[in-house]
Design an enzyme around this catalytic site. Structure first.
Site, short mmCIF file in Angstrom:
data_model
loop_
_atom_site.label_atom_id
_atom_site.label_comp_id
_atom_site.label_asym_id
_atom_site.label_seq_id
_atom_site.Cartn_x
_atom_site.Cartn_y
_atom_site.Cartn_z
N LEU A 155 15.79 1.58 21.53
CA LEU A 155 14.60 1.53 22.40
C LEU A 155 14.89 0.71 23.65
O LEU A 155 14.24 -0.30 23.93
CB LEU A 155 13.37 1.01 21.67
N ILE A 199 23.54 0.99 17.83
CA ILE A 199 24.70 1.64 17.19
C ILE A 199 25.89 0.68 17.11
O ILE A 199 26.82 0.90 16.36
CB ILE A 199 25.15 2.95 17.92
N ALA A 217 23.03 8.49 21.27
CA ALA A 217 22.75 7.18 21.88
C ALA A 217 23.73 6.89 23.00
O ALA A 217 24.95 6.98 22.82
CB ALA A 217 22.83 6.09 20.82
N GLU A 265 23.85 4.90 27.29
CA GLU A 265 23.28 4.65 28.61
C GLU A 265 23.64 5.90 29.40
O GLU A 265 24.82 6.29 29.44
CB GLU A 265 23.90 3.40 29.24
N SER A 266 22.64 6.54 30.03
CA SER A 266 22.89 7.89 30.53
C SER A 266 22.71 8.09 32.05
O SER A 266 22.95 9.18 32.55
CB SER A 266 21.97 8.88 29.80
N THR A 290 27.52 0.10 25.13
CA THR A 290 26.94 1.12 24.23
C THR A 290 27.84 2.35 24.12
O THR A 290 28.16 2.81 23.02
CB THR A 290 25.53 1.53 24.72
N THR A 348 29.17 14.91 27.95
CA THR A 348 28.71 15.45 29.22
C THR A 348 29.82 16.19 29.97
O THR A 348 31.00 15.92 29.76
CB THR A 348 28.20 14.28 30.09
N ASP A 349 29.41 17.06 30.88
CA ASP A 349 30.40 17.74 31.75
C ASP A 349 30.97 16.78 32.79
O ASP A 349 31.99 17.07 33.41
CB ASP A 349 29.77 18.96 32.44
N GLU A 350 30.31 15.62 33.00
CA GLU A 350 30.76 14.72 34.07
C GLU A 350 32.14 14.13 33.80
O GLU A 350 32.79 13.62 34.71
CB GLU A 350 29.75 13.57 34.28
N TYR A 387 29.49 5.58 34.52
CA TYR A 387 28.89 6.33 33.40
C TYR A 387 29.88 7.35 32.84
O TYR A 387 30.16 7.37 31.63
CB TYR A 387 27.61 7.05 33.88
N LYS A 415 31.71 7.62 29.13
CA LYS A 415 31.57 8.77 28.22
C LYS A 415 32.95 9.36 27.92
O LYS A 415 33.24 9.76 26.79
CB LYS A 415 30.67 9.85 28.85
N TYR A 448 19.55 12.73 47.95
CA TYR A 448 20.74 11.97 48.32
C TYR A 448 21.63 12.81 49.25
O TYR A 448 21.91 13.99 48.97
CB TYR A 448 21.59 11.62 47.09
N GLY A 460 30.30 7.60 45.61
CA GLY A 460 31.20 8.39 44.74
C GLY A 460 30.54 9.64 44.18
O GLY A 460 30.99 10.17 43.16
#
Ligand code: NAD
Ligand code: DAU
Length: 352
Positions: free
Chosen positions: A34, A59, A81, A83-84, A99, A133-135, A159, A163, A216, A293
């Site tokens: 949370l 986690i 879970a 940070e996104s 995380t 993610t695709d990132e 981020y 990931k 942006y 970036g």
């Protein structure tokens, strides 16, 4: 019983709701810290459903994770879970490392120990599904082919780097320990219960509030949009039938420039909730400083999951975005609950 992490967030919350909409579905243990992005209001309709058990925790908490595994003996873990939010990772990457990397490491280690002690069918059938993610693949130019599972990892933001690191850990746990993992790399999601720091819900709510719609840079960055319910159905397929150690790209075949996405939302709102002065919501579009970036283009080639598992998205962008705008109009209470506290502090920091 399955263990979900991050199930009070946007995608995890949708996944829990969709999963339990099936009356014969297995129960869910939902472990979520949370953070500002976790919201129990999303799970309100489950408060009397004994198949859903919410656990408030991290986690990265080894004692807690071990205890949950020993007590509930899940046959699978789905790790949402994280940070996104890319912009937050630029302002403060530490939570992302903690995380997304350390937390995933802890989860893997606890789950490996648990799995090692299983026997027979329980051991054979156990799955650790990592949601990514695709990132992680970096940025494409306009003429590049879409990302396949064979693309190299070239993450560009704190981020996506965090990931990518977690994906590598998951991969290594399969190759080194034979730990039964599957990983999915998905494109940009949108839909109900989306926290309004992300482009689509931010634009819907700012438009209705008479606020600027911040674009942006030149607004020509391209994302491949997928309705969240389609992401959830893809995860269910991969969890049920994906091959161990494999990764699956998930996407909507819906590449759109940000400016076009925002204009589409404005025109839907013009029809569903016209402005009092008769002007279009597009009049609120404002170009602001670009994200440092900023990746130019993401596009997912989702042919492997279609070929091997028969999964295809059910929604087009046109049907999904209309549903989404309507959902925000129909759920002012959920929105009100979210648009408070730390979210306000974040807006202050980002846009002023
Ligand atoms: P979100 O930020 O909406 O939700 C994340 C959830 O994780 C929150 O409920 C938060 O409280 C919880 N959480 C954070 N740190 C935790 C910790 N240490 N322990 C336990 N719970 C913790 O994120 P989302 O958009 O729902 O994304 C879910 C997953 O899907 C993430 O792993 C993200 O990288 C991935 N993903 C997201 C998208 C997208 O477009 N949103 C696309 C592809 C992949
Ligand atoms: O591609 C998958 C990723 O999609 C997920 O892994 C991330 O968790 C998720 O947050 C999302 O990342 P993006 O950075 O693409 O999403 P976001 O909604 O933040 O931004 C979408 C695009 O819109 C991006 O090009 C930046 C731009 N944008 C965003 C905001 C918040 C704006 O132009 N203005 C804004 O105010």
């Amino acid at each position: 019983m399955i263990l979900i992490t991050g199930g009070a967030g946007f995608i995890g919350g949708n996944f829990v709701l969709d999963w339990l909409a099936n009356p014969s579905a297995e129960g869910i243990i939902n472990l979520d810290k949370l953070t500002y992005a976790g919201n129990l209001a999303t799970l309100e309709c489950l408060k009397n459903d004994s198949r859903h058990q919410f656990i408030h925790g991290d986690i990265g908490d080894q004692g807690l994770v071990k205890q949950l595994l020993a007590e509930h003996k899940p046959r699978a873990i789905v790790n949402f879970a994280a940070e996104s939010h890319v912009d937050r990772s630029i302002h403060g990457p530490a939570d992302f490392v903690q995380t997304n990397i350390v937390g995933t490491f802890n989860l893997l280690e606890c789950a490996r120990e648990y799995w090692n002690a299983l026997e027979g069918q329980a051991k054979e059938q156990f799955r650790f599904h990592h949601v990514s993610t695709d990132e992680v693949y970096g940025s494409l130019s306009a003429s590049d082919p879409a990302f396949t599972e064979k693309n190299s990892y070239e993450p560009n933001s704190p981020y996506s780097a965090s990931k990518a690191a977690s994906d590598h850990l998951v991969r290594a746990w399969f190759h080194t320990y034979g730990f039964p993992v599957v990983t999915t790399n998905c494109s940009n999601n949108y839909g109900p219960y989306h926290f309004p720091e992300k482009l689509i819900p931010l634009v819907i709510l700012n438009a209705l509030d008479g606020k600027p719609l911040p674009i942006y840079g030149d607004g020509q960055q391209v994302r491949d949009w997928l309705y969240v319910g389609d992401h959830c159905s893809a995860i269910r397929e991969v969890l049920a039938r994906g091959s161990l150690g494999e990764t699956y790209n998930i996407g909507g075949w819906n590449e759109k420039a940000n400016l076009d996405v925002v204009k589409t939302i404005c025109s839907i709102l013009d029809q569903l909730r016209p402005r009092a002065d008769g002007k279009s919501y597009a009049a609120q579009i404002t170009f602001v400083k670009d994200r440092p970036g900023h990746d130019r283009r993401y596009a997912i080639d989702a042919s492997k999951i279609e070929r091997e598992l028969g999964w295809k998205p059910a929604e087009t962008f046109e049907t999904g975005i209309r549903k989404t705008v309507q959902w925000y109009l129909d759920n002012p209470q959920w929105v009100e609950g979210v648009v408070s506290g730390s979210y306000r502090d974040w807006l202050q920091k980002q846009y002023h």
